[in-house]
Design a protein around this motif. Structure first.
Motif, PDB file in Angstrom:
ATOM      1  N   ARG A  16      35.255  34.147  40.709  1.00 23.18           N
ATOM      2  CA  ARG A  16      36.479  34.717  41.281  1.00 23.18           C
ATOM      3  C   ARG A  16      37.377  35.249  40.169  1.00 23.18           C
ATOM      4  NH1 ARG A  16      41.659  33.391  42.214  1.00 23.18           N
ATOM      5  NH2 ARG A  16      42.594  33.877  44.244  1.00 23.18           N
ATOM      6  N   GLY A  17      37.598  34.447  39.144  1.00 17.28           N
ATOM      7  CA  GLY A  17      38.426  34.870  38.012  1.00 17.28           C
ATOM      8  C   GLY A  17      37.814  36.037  37.254  1.00 17.28           C
ATOM      9  N   PHE A  18      36.498  35.982  37.069  1.00 22.00           N
ATOM     10  CA  PHE A  18      35.786  37.052  36.366  1.00 22.00           C
ATOM     11  C   PHE A  18      35.961  38.379  37.092  1.00 22.00           C
ATOM     12  CE2 PHE A  18      31.918  39.626  35.958  1.00 22.00           C
ATOM     13  CZ  PHE A  18      31.878  39.817  34.587  1.00 22.00           C
ATOM     14  N   TYR A  19      35.645  38.411  38.384  1.00 19.92           N
ATOM     15  CA  TYR A  19      35.733  39.658  39.136  1.00 19.92           C
ATOM     16  C   TYR A  19      37.167  40.118  39.328  1.00 19.92           C
ATOM     17  CZ  TYR A  19      30.772  39.977  39.739  1.00 19.92           C
ATOM     18  OH  TYR A  19      29.431  40.099  39.487  1.00 19.92           O
ATOM     19  N   LEU A  20      38.107  39.194  39.410  1.00 18.99           N
ATOM     20  CA  LEU A  20      39.508  39.569  39.511  1.00 18.99           C
ATOM     21  C   LEU A  20      39.930  40.389  38.295  1.00 18.99           C
ATOM     22  CD1 LEU A  20      42.027  39.274  41.289  1.00 18.99           C
ATOM     23  CD2 LEU A  20      42.557  37.191  40.042  1.00 18.99           C
ATOM     24  N   SER A  21      39.524  39.960  37.100  1.00 21.36           N
ATOM     25  CA  SER A  21      39.909  40.702  35.887  1.00 21.36           C
ATOM     26  C   SER A  21      39.058  41.950  35.669  1.00 21.36           C
ATOM     27  CB  SER A  21      39.848  39.792  34.657  1.00 21.36           C
ATOM     28  OG  SER A  21      38.528  39.404  34.375  1.00 21.36           O
ATOM     29  N   VAL A  22      37.784  41.871  35.978  1.00 25.77           N
ATOM     30  CA  VAL A  22      36.868  42.992  35.727  1.00 25.77           C
ATOM     31  C   VAL A  22      37.097  44.158  36.682  1.00 25.77           C
ATOM     32  CG1 VAL A  22      34.417  43.612  35.872  1.00 25.77           C
ATOM     33  CG2 VAL A  22      35.109  41.576  34.634  1.00 25.77           C
ATOM     34  N   GLU A  27      41.030  49.323  40.393  1.00 21.16           N
ATOM     35  CA  GLU A  27      41.975  49.183  41.497  1.00 21.16           C
ATOM     36  C   GLU A  27      41.369  48.428  42.681  1.00 21.16           C
ATOM     37  OE1 GLU A  27      43.930  52.914  42.323  1.00 21.16           O
ATOM     38  OE2 GLU A  27      44.258  53.279  40.196  1.00 21.16           O
ATOM     39  N   ILE A  28      40.554  47.430  42.338  1.00 23.23           N
ATOM     40  CA  ILE A  28      39.944  46.552  43.333  1.00 23.23           C
ATOM     41  C   ILE A  28      40.487  45.143  43.077  1.00 23.23           C
ATOM     42  CG2 ILE A  28      37.776  45.563  44.170  1.00 23.23           C
ATOM     43  CD1 ILE A  28      36.392  48.153  43.165  1.00 23.23           C
ATOM     44  N   SER A  29      40.985  44.511  44.131  1.00 23.07           N
ATOM     45  CA  SER A  29      41.565  43.175  43.990  1.00 23.07           C
ATOM     46  C   SER A  29      41.146  42.311  45.183  1.00 23.07           C
ATOM     47  CB  SER A  29      43.092  43.275  43.917  1.00 23.07           C
ATOM     48  OG  SER A  29      43.602  43.867  45.094  1.00 23.07           O
ATOM     49  N   ILE A  30      41.592  41.074  45.166  1.00 26.11           N
ATOM     50  CA  ILE A  30      41.280  40.162  46.272  1.00 26.11           C
ATOM     51  C   ILE A  30      42.057  40.598  47.511  1.00 26.11           C
ATOM     52  CG2 ILE A  30      41.483  37.794  47.120  1.00 26.11           C
ATOM     53  CD1 ILE A  30      41.071  36.891  44.183  1.00 26.11           C
ATOM     54  N   VAL A  31      41.327  40.777  48.598  1.00 30.12           N
ATOM     55  CA  VAL A  31      41.920  41.178  49.872  1.00 30.12           C
ATOM     56  C   VAL A  31      41.893  40.015  50.865  1.00 30.12           C
ATOM     57  CG1 VAL A  31      41.679  42.767  51.828  1.00 30.12           C
ATOM     58  CG2 VAL A  31      41.283  43.594  49.510  1.00 30.12           C
ATOM     59  N   MET A  32      40.854  39.179  50.773  1.00 28.02           N
ATOM     60  CA  MET A  32      40.712  38.094  51.741  1.00 28.02           C
ATOM     61  C   MET A  32      39.945  36.937  51.110  1.00 28.02           C
ATOM     62  SD  MET A  32      38.791  38.264  55.444  1.00 28.02           S
ATOM     63  CE  MET A  32      39.906  39.508  56.069  1.00 28.02           C
ATOM     64  N   GLN A  42      30.357  27.404  52.570  1.00 27.62           N
ATOM     65  CA  GLN A  42      30.756  27.830  51.234  1.00 27.62           C
ATOM     66  C   GLN A  42      32.045  28.661  51.284  1.00 27.62           C
ATOM     67  OE1 GLN A  42      28.979  26.681  48.714  1.00 27.62           O
ATOM     68  NE2 GLN A  42      27.444  25.836  50.071  1.00 27.62           N
ATOM     69  N   ALA A  43      32.748  28.701  50.152  1.00 26.07           N
ATOM     70  CA  ALA A  43      33.926  29.555  50.025  1.00 26.07           C
ATOM     71  C   ALA A  43      33.484  31.004  49.811  1.00 26.07           C
ATOM     72  CB  ALA A  43      34.775  29.096  48.847  1.00 26.07           C
ATOM     73  N   HIS A  44      34.276  31.925  50.328  1.00 24.35           N
ATOM     74  CA  HIS A  44      34.001  33.353  50.189  1.00 24.35           C
ATOM     75  C   HIS A  44      35.268  34.047  49.712  1.00 24.35           C
ATOM     76  CE1 HIS A  44      30.346  32.876  52.654  1.00 24.35           C
ATOM     77  NE2 HIS A  44      31.098  32.093  53.417  1.00 24.35           N
ATOM     78  N   THR A  45      35.132  34.996  48.807  1.00 29.07           N
ATOM     79  CA  THR A  45      36.249  35.825  48.373  1.00 29.07           C
ATOM     80  C   THR A  45      35.855  37.279  48.556  1.00 29.07           C
ATOM     81  OG1 THR A  45      36.976  34.176  46.751  1.00 29.07           O
ATOM     82  CG2 THR A  45      37.769  36.424  46.442  1.00 29.07           C
ATOM     83  N   GLY A  46      36.729  38.016  49.244  1.00 28.28           N
ATOM     84  CA  GLY A  46      36.481  39.430  49.512  1.00 28.28           C
ATOM     85  C   GLY A  46      37.378  40.302  48.660  1.00 28.28           C
ATOM     86  N   LYS A  52      41.036  46.454  52.849  1.00 28.29           N
ATOM     87  CA  LYS A  52      39.670  46.252  53.331  1.00 28.29           C
ATOM     88  C   LYS A  52      38.793  45.625  52.250  1.00 28.29           C
ATOM     89  CE  LYS A  52      35.593  48.263  55.377  1.00 28.29           C
ATOM     90  NZ  LYS A  52      34.855  47.117  54.978  1.00 28.29           N
ATOM     91  N   PRO A  53      38.262  44.424  52.523  1.00 30.30           N
ATOM     92  CA  PRO A  53      37.315  43.837  51.583  1.00 30.30           C
ATOM     93  C   PRO A  53      35.933  44.481  51.764  1.00 30.30           C
ATOM     94  CG  PRO A  53      37.651  42.353  53.425  1.00 30.30           C
ATOM     95  CD  PRO A  53      38.559  43.529  53.646  1.00 30.30           C
ATOM     96  N   PHE A  54      35.314  44.854  50.647  1.00 30.37           N
ATOM     97  CA  PHE A  54      33.973  45.440  50.734  1.00 30.37           C
ATOM     98  C   PHE A  54      32.989  44.810  49.762  1.00 30.37           C
ATOM     99  CE2 PHE A  54      36.687  48.362  48.278  1.00 30.37           C
ATOM    100  CZ  PHE A  54      36.076  48.298  47.034  1.00 30.37           C
ATOM    101  N   PHE A  55      33.473  43.954  48.857  1.00 30.54           N
ATOM    102  CA  PHE A  55      32.604  43.242  47.923  1.00 30.54           C
ATOM    103  C   PHE A  55      32.951  41.768  48.017  1.00 30.54           C
ATOM    104  CE2 PHE A  55      32.154  41.522  43.506  1.00 30.54           C
ATOM    105  CZ  PHE A  55      30.776  41.451  43.515  1.00 30.54           C
TER     106      PHE A  55
END
Length: 130
Positions: A16-22, A27-32, A42-46, A52-55
Motif C-alpha cells: 500500500r505504501g509502495f504504490y501510494l508513493s510510486v 496522479e493515481i491515489s487511493i480511492v477506496m 483479505q484487505a483490499h486497496t483500490g 474510480k478505483p481501477f488498480f
C-alpha cells in the motif's frame, strides 16, 4: 476495455505504501479501501483517480502470481521519469530505465520496475516529446 484489475501482494501494508508513493507522479491515489473484516478474508486497496478505483491490491496472499505485468499511462515523459525514481526510492528493482522503446512505436516512452512481489510494473507515455 478493462474496467479494473488487481494483483495479490504478500504484505498489504508495505505494498500500500509502495504504490501510494510510486503512483503519485501518475496522479493515481487511493480511492477506496475494504478491510479484511468487511470482506471476511483479505484487505483490499483500490487506486485510481476521479473517484474510480481501477488498480487493486489484495493483501495477505502467500505468493503473488508470477509474471504479472501492469502498465500505467502517464501524461508526460517527466511523469514516467518521476514514477521510476519514486519506485527505486521505495525499494523497487530496476527493470528498464526511462527511455524510448521504438520497437513498440516511435513515441513509446516507458520505464519498468519490479515490485516486492515480483510484479513487472510500467509507466508509459505515448505522446511525442514536448
Amino acid at each position: 476495455m478493462i474496467d479494473h484489475l488487481g494483483i495479490a501482494v504478500t504484505d498489504h501494508a508495505k505494498a500500500r505504501g509502495f504504490y501510494l508513493s510510486v503512483l503519485a507522479p501518475l496522479e493515481i491515489s487511493i480511492v477506496m479501501e475494504v478491510s479484511a473484516e468487511q470482506t471476511g478474508d483479505q484487505a483490499h486497496t483500490g487506486f485510481g483517480n476521479q473517484g474510480k478505483p481501477f488498480f487493486w491490491i489484495t493483501g495477505g496472499k502467500k505468493e503473488a502470481a508470477p509474471g504479472t505485468h501492469i502498465a500505467f499511462g502517464a501524461q508526460s515523459r517527466g511523469a514516467v521519469d518521476a514514477f521510476y525514481h519514486a519506485a527505486l526510492s521505495a525499494g523497487a528493482k530496476d527493470n528498464g530505465a526511462p527511455g524510448l522503446r521504438p520497437h513498440y512505436h516511435e513515441n513509446y516512452y516507458g520505464a519498468f520496475i519490479i515490485d516486492a512481489d515480483g510484479n513487472n510494473i510500467e509507466a508509459v507515455c505515448h505522446a511525442p516529446a514536448a
